[in-house]
Design a protein around this motif. Sequence first.
Motif, PDB file in Angstrom:
ATOM      1  N   VAL A  19      -7.032   2.363   7.688  1.00  0.00           N
ATOM      2  CA  VAL A  19      -6.224   3.271   6.874  1.00  0.00           C
ATOM      3  C   VAL A  19      -6.621   3.174   5.407  1.00  0.00           C
ATOM      4  N   GLN A  20      -6.868   1.968   4.940  1.00  0.00           N
ATOM      5  CA  GLN A  20      -7.216   1.793   3.530  1.00  0.00           C
ATOM      6  C   GLN A  20      -8.563   2.430   3.203  1.00  0.00           C
ATOM      7  N   VAL A  21      -9.557   2.224   4.068  1.00  0.00           N
ATOM      8  CA  VAL A  21     -10.897   2.746   3.789  1.00  0.00           C
ATOM      9  C   VAL A  21     -10.971   4.257   4.001  1.00  0.00           C
ATOM     10  N   SER A  22     -10.329   4.742   5.058  1.00  0.00           N
ATOM     11  CA  SER A  22     -10.482   6.153   5.421  1.00  0.00           C
ATOM     12  C   SER A  22      -9.488   7.077   4.725  1.00  0.00           C
ATOM     13  N   ILE A  23      -8.357   6.541   4.261  1.00  0.00           N
ATOM     14  CA  ILE A  23      -7.334   7.401   3.662  1.00  0.00           C
ATOM     15  C   ILE A  23      -7.054   7.015   2.214  1.00  0.00           C
ATOM     16  N   LEU A  24      -6.593   5.786   1.996  1.00  0.00           N
ATOM     17  CA  LEU A  24      -6.162   5.390   0.657  1.00  0.00           C
ATOM     18  C   LEU A  24      -7.310   5.403  -0.344  1.00  0.00           C
ATOM     19  N   ALA A  25      -8.482   4.975   0.086  1.00  0.00           N
ATOM     20  CA  ALA A  25      -9.612   4.946  -0.834  1.00  0.00           C
ATOM     21  C   ALA A  25     -10.118   6.340  -1.194  1.00  0.00           C
ATOM     22  N   ARG A  26      -9.752   7.334  -0.404  1.00  0.00           N
ATOM     23  CA  ARG A  26     -10.200   8.710  -0.645  1.00  0.00           C
ATOM     24  C   ARG A  26      -9.208   9.523  -1.476  1.00  0.00           C
ATOM     25  N   LEU A  27      -8.104   8.921  -1.862  1.00  0.00           N
ATOM     26  CA  LEU A  27      -7.100   9.641  -2.652  1.00  0.00           C
ATOM     27  C   LEU A  27      -7.536   9.835  -4.095  1.00  0.00           C
ATOM     28  N   GLN A  28      -8.536   9.071  -4.527  1.00  0.00           N
ATOM     29  CA  GLN A  28      -9.061   9.163  -5.893  1.00  0.00           C
ATOM     30  C   GLN A  28      -7.962   8.954  -6.936  1.00  0.00           C
ATOM     31  N   LEU A  29      -7.118   7.950  -6.701  1.00  0.00           N
ATOM     32  CA  LEU A  29      -6.081   7.610  -7.662  1.00  0.00           C
ATOM     33  C   LEU A  29      -6.697   6.903  -8.862  1.00  0.00           C
ATOM     34  N   PRO A  30      -6.101   7.064 -10.043  1.00  0.00           N
ATOM     35  CA  PRO A  30      -6.662   6.362 -11.214  1.00  0.00           C
ATOM     36  C   PRO A  30      -6.489   4.859 -11.084  1.00  0.00           C
ATOM     37  N   GLY A  31      -7.506   4.132 -11.502  1.00  0.00           N
ATOM     38  CA  GLY A  31      -7.434   2.677 -11.474  1.00  0.00           C
ATOM     39  C   GLY A  31      -7.761   2.107 -10.109  1.00  0.00           C
ATOM     40  N   ALA A  32      -6.912   1.196  -9.645  1.00  0.00           N
ATOM     41  CA  ALA A  32      -7.155   0.487  -8.394  1.00  0.00           C
ATOM     42  C   ALA A  32      -6.830   1.350  -7.184  1.00  0.00           C
ATOM     43  N   VAL A  33      -7.192   0.838  -6.008  1.00  0.00           N
ATOM     44  CA  VAL A  33      -6.866   1.473  -4.733  1.00  0.00           C
ATOM     45  C   VAL A  33      -5.674   0.732  -4.126  1.00  0.00           C
ATOM     46  N   PRO A  34      -4.671   1.432  -3.614  1.00  0.00           N
ATOM     47  CA  PRO A  34      -3.568   0.735  -2.937  1.00  0.00           C
ATOM     48  C   PRO A  34      -4.110  -0.184  -1.848  1.00  0.00           C
ATOM     49  N   ASP A  35      -3.693  -1.447  -1.905  1.00  0.00           N
ATOM     50  CA  ASP A  35      -4.291  -2.474  -1.043  1.00  0.00           C
ATOM     51  C   ASP A  35      -3.387  -2.739   0.155  1.00  0.00           C
ATOM     52  N   LEU A  36      -3.520  -1.911   1.183  1.00  0.00           N
ATOM     53  CA  LEU A  36      -2.724  -2.088   2.391  1.00  0.00           C
ATOM     54  C   LEU A  36      -3.096  -3.372   3.115  1.00  0.00           C
ATOM     55  N   LEU A  37      -4.354  -3.772   3.022  1.00  0.00           N
ATOM     56  CA  LEU A  37      -4.789  -5.013   3.668  1.00  0.00           C
ATOM     57  C   LEU A  37      -4.100  -6.223   3.028  1.00  0.00           C
ATOM     58  N   LEU A  38      -3.968  -6.215   1.734  1.00  0.00           N
ATOM     59  CA  LEU A  38      -3.271  -7.295   1.041  1.00  0.00           C
ATOM     60  C   LEU A  38      -1.814  -7.346   1.463  1.00  0.00           C
ATOM     61  N   LEU A  39      -1.153  -6.208   1.553  1.00  0.00           N
ATOM     62  CA  LEU A  39       0.257  -6.172   1.961  1.00  0.00           C
ATOM     63  C   LEU A  39       0.430  -6.680   3.386  1.00  0.00           C
ATOM     64  N   THR A  40      -0.527  -6.371   4.246  1.00  0.00           N
ATOM     65  CA  THR A  40      -0.466  -6.865   5.624  1.00  0.00           C
ATOM     66  C   THR A  40      -0.555  -8.383   5.664  1.00  0.00           C
ATOM     67  N   VAL A  41      -1.463  -8.936   4.882  1.00  0.00           N
ATOM     68  CA  VAL A  41      -1.604 -10.397   4.812  1.00  0.00           C
ATOM     69  C   VAL A  41      -0.333 -11.032   4.257  1.00  0.00           C
ATOM     70  N   LEU A  42       0.247 -10.433   3.239  1.00  0.00           N
ATOM     71  CA  LEU A  42       1.486 -10.970   2.654  1.00  0.00           C
ATOM     72  C   LEU A  42       2.625 -10.976   3.668  1.00  0.00           C
ATOM     73  N   ALA A  43       2.778  -9.868   4.382  1.00  0.00           N
ATOM     74  CA  ALA A  43       3.861  -9.780   5.360  1.00  0.00           C
ATOM     75  C   ALA A  43       3.693 -10.814   6.467  1.00  0.00           C
ATOM     76  N   LEU A  44       2.497 -10.961   6.974  1.00  0.00           N
ATOM     77  CA  LEU A  44       2.261 -11.937   8.035  1.00  0.00           C
ATOM     78  C   LEU A  44       2.418 -13.361   7.520  1.00  0.00           C
ATOM     79  N   ALA A  45       1.991 -13.608   6.285  1.00  0.00           N
ATOM     80  CA  ALA A  45       2.117 -14.950   5.719  1.00  0.00           C
ATOM     81  C   ALA A  45       3.570 -15.336   5.531  1.00  0.00           C
ATOM     82  N   MET A  46       4.428 -14.380   5.180  1.00  0.00           N
ATOM     83  CA  MET A  46       5.845 -14.686   4.987  1.00  0.00           C
ATOM     84  C   MET A  46       6.580 -14.899   6.303  1.00  0.00           C
TER      85      MET A  46
END
Length: 224
Positions: A19-46
């Motif tokens: 989802v991050q590579v095929s959708i979020l990275a293609r939104l061309q948002l200014p600055g960073a790309v929303p990091d869904l992979l990071l959020l997944t790691v955070l949720a599982l770690a908690m």
Amino acid sequence: MRLNRILLSAALTVVALVVQVSILARLQLPGAVPDLLLLTVLALAMVYGPTGGSLVGFGAGLLADLAPPADHAVGRYALVLCVVGYLAGLAKPEGGKLRSATGPLVVVVGAAIGSTLLYAGVGALVGDTAARDVGLGGLLFTASLYDLILAPFTVPLIMALARRGEHDPVADASGGPSGGDVAAGWLSAGGPGLAIGRQRGGLRARAMKSRVARAGRIKGVKRL
């Protein structure tokens, strides 16, 4: 890690990365790309704690390092997410219950800032100055903002899936959205679909009580 944790973590990680590579990275948002992979790691770690969080983070980061269009050294993001997963796992509360969403949101902001700084720091050690050229301040602000906006829609769902997957007694005792953990709290506030589901559940419960009461009256008549 147990087999069910490994399989669930792998499935969620792959979905998040796609989802991050095929959708979020293609939104061309200014600055960073929303990091869904990071959020997944955070949720599982908690849910899994520091050891499980570090292992999930390392695996997720290594997968991101190998997935195209990777333009950095293999192992760089694996190191970042391994450290972030371990630190986020330390935020797992004693007993598994979180009383508000404040703690996880603070973890999300801290992880967004920390992962960006750590990634840029590791890049500087290997001669990658792309973050400095783009503007580190802008990356920190947009990464925190995007992840904070995306977190309420992803973190509670992933936490609930992780707890359900391993038959967490805390999740079972909480009875779903009415429980005290933050995943249940976020989910209970989310959207008309859940409200309709609760209304239907209440109607079914009342109908069942009504049928039981009528059956009791019929039995009483027969005994007379």
